[in-house]
Design a protein around this motif. Structure first.
Motif, mmCIF file in Angstrom:
data_model
loop_
_atom_site.group_PDB
_atom_site.id
_atom_site.type_symbol
_atom_site.label_atom_id
_atom_site.label_comp_id
_atom_site.label_asym_id
_atom_site.label_seq_id
_atom_site.Cartn_x
_atom_site.Cartn_y
_atom_site.Cartn_z
ATOM 1 N N ASP A 1 11.319 11.098 1.371
ATOM 2 C CA ASP A 1 11.241 10.638 2.763
ATOM 3 C C ASP A 1 9.985 9.803 2.999
ATOM 4 N N CYS A 2 8.925 10.100 2.273
ATOM 5 C CA CYS A 2 7.673 9.356 2.440
ATOM 6 C C CYS A 2 7.743 7.945 1.849
ATOM 7 N N ALA A 3 8.826 7.639 1.148
ATOM 8 C CA ALA A 3 9.012 6.278 0.645
ATOM 9 C C ALA A 3 9.465 5.333 1.755
ATOM 10 N N ILE A 4 9.862 5.896 2.895
ATOM 11 C CA ILE A 4 10.221 5.084 4.051
ATOM 12 C C ILE A 4 8.977 4.334 4.539
ATOM 13 N N GLU A 5 9.157 3.089 4.965
ATOM 14 C CA GLU A 5 8.024 2.319 5.464
ATOM 15 C C GLU A 5 7.764 2.658 6.930
ATOM 16 N N PHE A 6 7.027 3.734 7.143
ATOM 17 C CA PHE A 6 6.642 4.115 8.498
ATOM 18 C C PHE A 6 5.565 3.161 9.011
ATOM 19 N N SER A 7 5.412 3.121 10.305
ATOM 20 C CA SER A 7 4.324 2.368 10.904
ATOM 21 C C SER A 7 2.992 2.983 10.470
ATOM 22 N N PRO A 8 1.939 2.175 10.297
ATOM 23 C CA PRO A 8 0.644 2.701 9.868
ATOM 24 C C PRO A 8 0.069 3.781 10.778
ATOM 25 N N ASP A 9 0.508 3.842 12.038
ATOM 26 C CA ASP A 9 -0.037 4.841 12.960
ATOM 27 C C ASP A 9 0.724 6.167 12.920
ATOM 28 N N VAL A 10 1.670 6.299 11.982
ATOM 29 C CA VAL A 10 2.428 7.533 11.825
ATOM 30 C C VAL A 10 1.818 8.371 10.708
ATOM 31 N N ALA B 1 3.054 -8.242 1.270
ATOM 32 C CA ALA B 1 1.888 -7.571 1.870
ATOM 33 C C ALA B 1 1.489 -6.341 1.056
ATOM 34 N N LYS B 2 0.222 -5.974 1.163
ATOM 35 C CA LYS B 2 -0.256 -4.746 0.526
ATOM 36 C C LYS B 2 0.330 -3.543 1.254
ATOM 37 N N LYS B 3 0.627 -2.484 0.513
ATOM 38 C CA LYS B 3 1.113 -1.259 1.127
ATOM 39 C C LYS B 3 -0.062 -0.494 1.741
ATOM 40 N N ASP B 4 0.258 0.356 2.720
ATOM 41 C CA ASP B 4 -0.779 1.084 3.448
ATOM 42 C C ASP B 4 -1.671 1.897 2.515
ATOM 43 N N THR B 5 -1.085 2.461 1.474
ATOM 44 C CA THR B 5 -1.872 3.256 0.516
ATOM 45 C C THR B 5 -3.006 2.436 -0.065
ATOM 46 N N LEU B 6 -2.695 1.236 -0.530
ATOM 47 C CA LEU B 6 -3.713 0.378 -1.137
ATOM 48 C C LEU B 6 -4.742 -0.060 -0.106
ATOM 49 N N SER C 1 -1.880 10.689 -1.291
ATOM 50 C CA SER C 1 -2.279 10.803 0.111
ATOM 51 C C SER C 1 -3.584 10.048 0.328
ATOM 52 N N THR C 2 -3.632 9.337 1.445
ATOM 53 C CA THR C 2 -4.818 8.578 1.831
ATOM 54 C C THR C 2 -5.005 8.765 3.335
ATOM 55 N N ALA C 3 -6.030 8.129 3.870
ATOM 56 C CA ALA C 3 -6.246 8.153 5.322
ATOM 57 C C ALA C 3 -6.876 6.835 5.742
ATOM 58 N N ASP C 4 -6.526 6.381 6.936
ATOM 59 C CA ASP C 4 -7.119 5.137 7.430
ATOM 60 C C ASP C 4 -8.450 5.414 8.116
ATOM 61 N N GLU C 5 -9.037 4.373 8.710
ATOM 62 C CA GLU C 5 -10.361 4.521 9.316
ATOM 63 C C GLU C 5 -10.352 5.437 10.530
ATOM 64 N N ASN C 6 -9.173 5.688 11.089
ATOM 65 C CA ASN C 6 -9.057 6.596 12.233
ATOM 66 C C ASN C 6 -8.650 8.005 11.828
ATOM 67 N N ILE D 1 -5.874 8.843 10.263
ATOM 68 C CA ILE D 1 -4.427 9.050 10.201
ATOM 69 C C ILE D 1 -3.991 9.089 8.747
ATOM 70 N N ALA D 2 -3.322 10.157 8.369
ATOM 71 C CA ALA D 2 -2.939 10.350 6.967
ATOM 72 C C ALA D 2 -1.724 9.512 6.597
ATOM 73 N N ASN D 3 -1.711 9.107 5.349
ATOM 74 C CA ASN D 3 -0.583 8.378 4.778
ATOM 75 C C ASN D 3 -0.222 9.072 3.477
ATOM 76 N N ALA D 4 1.063 9.136 3.173
ATOM 77 C CA ALA D 4 1.507 9.696 1.900
ATOM 78 C C ALA D 4 2.641 8.841 1.368
ATOM 79 N N ALA D 5 2.588 8.506 0.091
ATOM 80 C CA ALA D 5 3.619 7.655 -0.498
ATOM 81 C C ALA D 5 3.736 7.946 -1.993
ATOM 82 N N PRO D 6 4.968 7.879 -2.528
ATOM 83 C CA PRO D 6 5.174 8.127 -3.952
ATOM 84 C C PRO D 6 5.133 6.834 -4.770
ATOM 85 N N PHE D 7 4.567 6.948 -5.973
ATOM 86 C CA PHE D 7 4.490 5.820 -6.900
ATOM 87 C C PHE D 7 4.831 6.316 -8.300
#
Length: 202
Positions: A97-106, A68-73, A30-35, A37-43
């Motif tokens: 389900d979190c492996a789906i490439e959602f928009s960064p604002d989701v 392109a770099k993934k949102d997590t990175l 799990s990460t978060a952007d500058e706003n 918004i949380a992101n979660a992705a499996p690796f």
């Protein structure tokens, strides 16, 4: 069969890796952007490095379609923090389900029906339903190319660990209660109740 990696298209090389190195533990990051918004992705390119300092690492590959770099990175490089949520059987479907490439604002944690919980030492939320959380600060990141199939190595220093009380006994985590799943090749995952055996280290 003798194979020279340089002769392979990257997808074929990837299949060799994931078909040989298994089962693989899963870092549900799990990460978060500058706003915020949380992101979660499996690796599933994920392991421990050492205990002093406590370092772990995972490897996000570049997107196969455009490199392109993934949102997590992207998020980790911007704010230097992330949480590795260990994946148990109870959250396997949401993790997938979190492996789906959602928009960064989701907000992927909310979108997949999981629950955000405030971390202790980092600003990034952890996933409440996970039974073990490793709160990390970025220690180092190494990049290996920028084309599809290339990737990066993200090394995190664990600065806080949360373990569900029911799992923790005399300094050890009860794996039978944790029920961790692992990744095999393709769409196959390991059963948390798979047969295990013991060997004494010599």
């Amino acid at each position: 069969m003798e194979i020279t990696p340089e002769t392979l298209e990257w997808r074929e090389a990837y299949k060799l890796l994931i078909g040989s190195i298994l089962p693989r533990p899963i870092a549900f990051v799990s990460t978060a952007d500058e706003n915020g918004i949380a992101n979660a992705a499996p690796f599933s390119f994920f392991t421990a490095i050492c205990a002093e300092p406590m370092l772990v690492c995972f490897s996000p590959m570049r997107r196969g379609k455009d490199g392109a770099k993934k949102d997590t990175l992207v998020n980790i490089e911007k704010n230097g923090q992330f949480v590795i949520n260990i994946v148990s059987e109870n959250i396997a479907e949401q993790m997938n389900d979190c492996a789906i490439e959602f928009s960064p604002d989701v907000d992927e944690i909310v979108e997949t029906g999981l629950t955000k919980e405030q971390s202790q030492k980092v600003k990034v939320p952890r996933i409440k339903e996970s039974l073990v959380h490793l709160e990390c600060e970025l220690y180092q990141v190494l990049h290996f190319g920028d084309k599809p199939g290339a990737g990066s190595l993200v090394i995190g220093k664990v600065i806080h660990v949360h373990v569900n009380d029911d799992l923790f006994d005399k300094g050890r985590i009860d794996a039978a209660l944790l029920k961790p799943i692992g990744r095999m090749a393709g769409n196959v995952f390991t059963d948390p109740l798979a047969k295990t055996f013991e060997m004494i280290r010599k």
